[in-house]
Design an enzyme around this catalytic site. Structure first.
Site, PDB file in Angstrom:
ATOM      1  N   LYS A  47       0.840  -1.200   0.000  1.00 59.19           N
ATOM      2  CA  LYS A  47       0.000   0.000   0.000  1.00 59.19           C
ATOM      3  C   LYS A  47       0.883   1.261   0.000  1.00 59.19           C
ATOM      4  CE  LYS A  47      -4.097   1.413   2.594  1.00 59.19           C
ATOM      5  NZ  LYS A  47      -4.754   1.291   3.906  1.00 59.19           N
ATOM      6  N   THR A  68     -12.427   6.469  15.500  1.00 56.61           N
ATOM      7  CA  THR A  68     -13.663   6.586  16.288  1.00 56.61           C
ATOM      8  C   THR A  68     -13.639   5.534  17.398  1.00 56.61           C
ATOM      9  OG1 THR A  68     -14.820   7.395  14.356  1.00 56.61           O
ATOM     10  CG2 THR A  68     -16.185   6.473  16.120  1.00 56.61           C
ATOM     11  N   PHE A  73     -14.542  14.295  11.453  1.00 55.35           N
ATOM     12  CA  PHE A  73     -15.944  14.348  11.012  1.00 55.35           C
ATOM     13  C   PHE A  73     -16.083  14.331   9.493  1.00 55.35           C
ATOM     14  CE2 PHE A  73     -15.767  16.358  15.221  1.00 55.35           C
ATOM     15  CZ  PHE A  73     -16.699  15.567  15.905  1.00 55.35           C
ATOM     16  N   ASN A  81     -22.641  11.166  14.816  1.00 52.15           N
ATOM     17  CA  ASN A  81     -23.017  10.157  13.808  1.00 52.15           C
ATOM     18  C   ASN A  81     -24.384   9.567  14.107  1.00 52.15           C
ATOM     19  OD1 ASN A  81     -20.833  10.478  12.193  1.00 52.15           O
ATOM     20  ND2 ASN A  81     -19.932   8.477  12.551  1.00 52.15           N
ATOM     21  N   CYS A  83     -19.305   3.751   8.519  1.00 54.41           N
ATOM     22  CA  CYS A  83     -19.377   4.512   9.780  1.00 54.41           C
ATOM     23  C   CYS A  83     -20.726   4.408  10.483  1.00 54.41           C
ATOM     24  CB  CYS A  83     -19.041   5.966   9.518  1.00 54.41           C
ATOM     25  SG  CYS A  83     -17.427   6.152   8.767  1.00 54.41           S
ATOM     26  N   LYS A 102     -21.879   0.907  11.918  1.00 53.43           N
ATOM     27  CA  LYS A 102     -20.964   0.448  12.964  1.00 53.43           C
ATOM     28  C   LYS A 102     -21.023   1.354  14.201  1.00 53.43           C
ATOM     29  CE  LYS A 102     -16.509   1.892  12.208  1.00 53.43           C
ATOM     30  NZ  LYS A 102     -15.950   2.673  13.307  1.00 53.43           N
TER      31      LYS A 102
HETATM   32  C1  UGA Z   1     -20.346   9.836   7.964  1.00 52.64           C
HETATM   33  C2  UGA Z   1     -20.547  11.233   8.566  1.00 52.64           C
HETATM   34  O1  UGA Z   1     -21.388  12.010   7.713  1.00 52.64           O
HETATM   35  C3  UGA Z   1     -19.201  11.944   8.757  1.00 52.64           C
HETATM   36  O2  UGA Z   1     -19.391  13.198   9.389  1.00 52.64           O
HETATM   37  C4  UGA Z   1     -18.305  11.067   9.619  1.00 52.64           C
HETATM   38  O3  UGA Z   1     -17.013  11.656   9.800  1.00 52.64           O
HETATM   39  C5  UGA Z   1     -18.140   9.715   8.961  1.00 52.64           C
HETATM   40  O4  UGA Z   1     -19.446   9.098   8.799  1.00 52.64           O
HETATM   41  C6  UGA Z   1     -17.264   8.864   9.850  1.00 52.64           C
HETATM   42  O5  UGA Z   1     -17.639   8.604  11.003  1.00 52.64           O
HETATM   43  O6  UGA Z   1     -16.131   8.538   9.444  1.00 52.64           O
HETATM   44  P1  UGA Z   1     -19.923   8.876   5.495  1.00 52.64           P
HETATM   45  O7  UGA Z   1     -20.070   7.510   6.091  1.00 52.64           O
HETATM   46  O8  UGA Z   1     -18.764   9.137   4.594  1.00 52.64           O
HETATM   47  O9  UGA Z   1     -19.821   9.998   6.657  1.00 52.64           O
HETATM   48  O10 UGA Z   1     -21.246   9.143   4.641  1.00 52.64           O
HETATM   49  P2  UGA Z   1     -22.542  10.074   4.743  1.00 52.64           P
HETATM   50  O11 UGA Z   1     -22.461  11.109   3.695  1.00 52.64           O
HETATM   51  O12 UGA Z   1     -22.783  10.518   6.101  1.00 52.64           O
HETATM   52  O13 UGA Z   1     -23.689   9.018   4.322  1.00 52.64           O
HETATM   53  C7  UGA Z   1     -23.947   7.859   5.102  1.00 52.64           C
HETATM   54  C8  UGA Z   1     -25.107   7.081   4.534  1.00 52.64           C
HETATM   55  O14 UGA Z   1     -26.337   7.756   4.748  1.00 52.64           O
HETATM   56  C9  UGA Z   1     -25.046   6.815   3.025  1.00 52.64           C
HETATM   57  O15 UGA Z   1     -25.476   5.486   2.772  1.00 52.64           O
HETATM   58  C10 UGA Z   1     -26.025   7.805   2.450  1.00 52.64           C
HETATM   59  O16 UGA Z   1     -26.560   7.391   1.219  1.00 52.64           O
HETATM   60  C11 UGA Z   1     -27.071   7.849   3.533  1.00 52.64           C
HETATM   61  N1  UGA Z   1     -27.879   9.098   3.565  1.00 52.64           N
HETATM   62  C12 UGA Z   1     -27.264  10.284   3.835  1.00 52.64           C
HETATM   63  C13 UGA Z   1     -29.252   9.043   3.382  1.00 52.64           C
HETATM   64  O17 UGA Z   1     -29.847   7.951   3.158  1.00 52.64           O
HETATM   65  N2  UGA Z   1     -29.987  10.200   3.464  1.00 52.64           N
HETATM   66  C14 UGA Z   1     -29.389  11.399   3.716  1.00 52.64           C
HETATM   67  O18 UGA Z   1     -30.120  12.409   3.783  1.00 52.64           O
HETATM   68  C15 UGA Z   1     -28.005  11.446   3.913  1.00 52.64           C
END
Ligand code: UGA
Length: 452
Positions: free
Chosen positions: A35, A123, A154, A210, A262, A265
């Site tokens: 990697k 986390t 975040f 989260n 995220c 979990k």
């Molecule tokens: C999420 C958080 O948004 C971040 O702030 C955090 O740092 C991260 O987890 C983490 O703990 O590392 P992420 O998992 O990259 O980020 O994705 P999101 O954009 O939050 O989406 C998560 C899920 O929710 C996706 O499946 C998305 O499609 C879904 N979602 C999101 C919905 O179904 N509706 C919404 O309105 C928003």
């Protein structure tokens, strides 16, 4: 400052690149030699817009290096970041073996006569940093000076560089003023607020954030269920609610449920933590349950449309495999779970994702699945089209072309991505989420309690 970042996953690799871009001298450390070699040659292990350019630019400028040797990476470091994974354990708990393992290695390599701040970005559940400190203390050379800090990340996948550069806030949990001062120096140039607090509150802030966002999603998904039955429209409701500044319009998009590495979990881990402290966090259990049911509510529309549950002989075109747009990540992707359910009932699938085809193929294999070269290739002779990931490009489909390619003009839009009027106007039978369409299957519930 001199920084050492351990772990080259999303948080570690993006963090290392952004910290270097801010003018720090950064060494990224990972035990995976292949990697590291790839990253050094500009081949990123993940698809993340802008990452490759940022990494290469900072390597070239001499601010960013990578190594597999922790001792080398930690040499003269002011701050050492722990950015390794905390996967879900058997009973929902966060598996801390990587974090505590790395803590032990850090302890052995701390330098005498140097003050080092060890920061956990992974986390981790409340009180983990105290364990990190104990582990370090138990192996560190006598007299070594260090502090531990909780500084949760975040960032969202797909927008991680933008999120790190323009974070809404920085949370610093620490036990000493000396440690806070060092971390403040790293983030001091950002315009957003810095929340300084204790270790436990910082750790809890990450899970609370989260879990709250996941709650918003499950909440709007339940409102959507009700809207569909009652003849209202969840998108209009979300807008009407969300414009209230106390609520906010974001994370109110109804769909097939949340996925990713995220939310599922972290929500499970928070639920588990609450049990560890003899507290029943019932709301969070509801959030998980609703999320689990949401995909079944979507597939049941497909079963109903195709009369009966066996789907042998049917072929579905699937647009979107990643857990959300702008990423190749399929971890806990609801799209993948839906494919499993349909394949389990005998359906064949023609699938396409702009970035996640390869990851999906290595996870799902080839049985019953054709990995298409583009969206239209996926649609050839399919019995219906399913939209499962919110990629922007799927919004711009040429509907006349879609109609020619599909066997039946039927669309199941799991993300309410398409424009209902346009799709229905083009002669499709359109199934969506949380609103009535020309394909609405439900019957009007005539409850005795409804006003006459
Ligand atoms: C999420 C958080 O948004 C971040 O702030 C955090 O740092 C991260 O987890 C983490 O703990 O590392 P992420 O998992 O990259 O980020 O994705 P999101 O954009 O939050 O989406 C998560 C899920 O929710 C996706 O499946 C998305 O499609 C879904 N979602 C999101 C919905 O179904 N509706 C919404 O309105 C928003």
């Amino acid at each position: 400052m001199k920084l050492c970042v351990i772990g080259t996953g999303y948080v570690g690799l993006v963090g290392a690149a952004v910290f270097a871009d801010w003018g720090n001298e950064v060494v990224g450390v990972d035990i995976d030699e292949k990697k590291i070699k790839k990253i050094e040659s500009g081949e990123m292990p993940i698809f993340e817009p802008g990452l490759e350019e940022l990494v290469l630019e900072n390597i070239k400028a001499g601010r960013l290096k990578f190594t597999t040797k922790l001792k080398e990476g930690m040499k003269d470091a002011d701050i050492v970041f722990i950015c390794v994974g905390t996967p879900q354990g058997d009973s929902g708990q966060a598996d801390l073996s990587y974090v505590l393992g790395v803590a032990g290695e850090i302890g052995k390599n701390l330098q005498k006569g140097r003050y080092t701040v060890v920061v956990t970005k992974s986390t981790v559940p409340v009180r983990t940093n105290e364990r990190v400190k104990e582990v370090i203390q138990s192996v560190a050379p006598k007299g070594v000076k260090f502090d531990v800090v909780s500084n949760p990340e975040f960032l969202r996948e797909g927008y991680s560089i933008e999120d790190m550069q323009n974070t809404d806030r920085t949370v610093i949990g620490a036990q000493t003023e000396r440690a806070k001062k060092v971390i403040r120096k790293l983030y001091g140039h950002l315009e957003s607020p810095i929340v300084e607090t204790d270790l436990r509150s910082a750790e809890m802030t990450k899970y609370a954030a989260n879990a709250f966002l996941a709650t918003k999603i499950s909440f709007i998904n339940e409102i959507g269920q009700l809207c569909e039955k009652a003849g209202a429209n969840v998108q209009e409701v979300a807008r009407g609610m969300g414009l209230d500044k106390r609520i906010g319009t974001r994370f109110l998009v109804a769909g097939i449920g949340y996925g990713g590495s995220c939310f599922p979990k972290d929500v499970a881990a928070l639920s588990r933590t609450s049990l560890d402290f003899a507290y029943d966090f019932s709301l969070i259990r509801g959030v998980m349950r609703v999320n689990d049911l949401q995909k079944h509510s979507f597939t049941s529309k497909i079963y109903q449309e195709f009369k009966g549950e066996a789907l042998g002989g049917k072929t579905f075109a699937v647009l979107g495999l990643a857990f959300k747009e702008n990423t190749d990540d399929i971890r806990e992707s609801v799209a993948i779970k839906i494919i499993h359910l349909l394949r389990g009932r005998g359906a064949s699938l023609r699938v396409f994702d702009p970035e996640a085809n390869e990851n999906a193929r290595s996870y799902l294999g080839d049985v019953g699945i054709h990995y298409a070269k583009d969206a239209y290739d996926a649609m050839k002779d399919a019995d219906a089209l399913l939209v499962l990931t919110e990629w922007k490009e799927f919004r711009e489909l040429d509907l006349q072309k879609v109609k020619k390619l599909l066997k039946n003009p039927t669309i199941f839009d799991g993300r309410n991505l398409l424009d209902q009027a346009e799709v229905e106007g083009a002669g499709f039978k359109y199934h969506a989420v949380g609103k009535r369409t020309n394909a609405y299957h439900g019957t009007d519930v005539k409850s005795a309690l409804l006003p006459k």
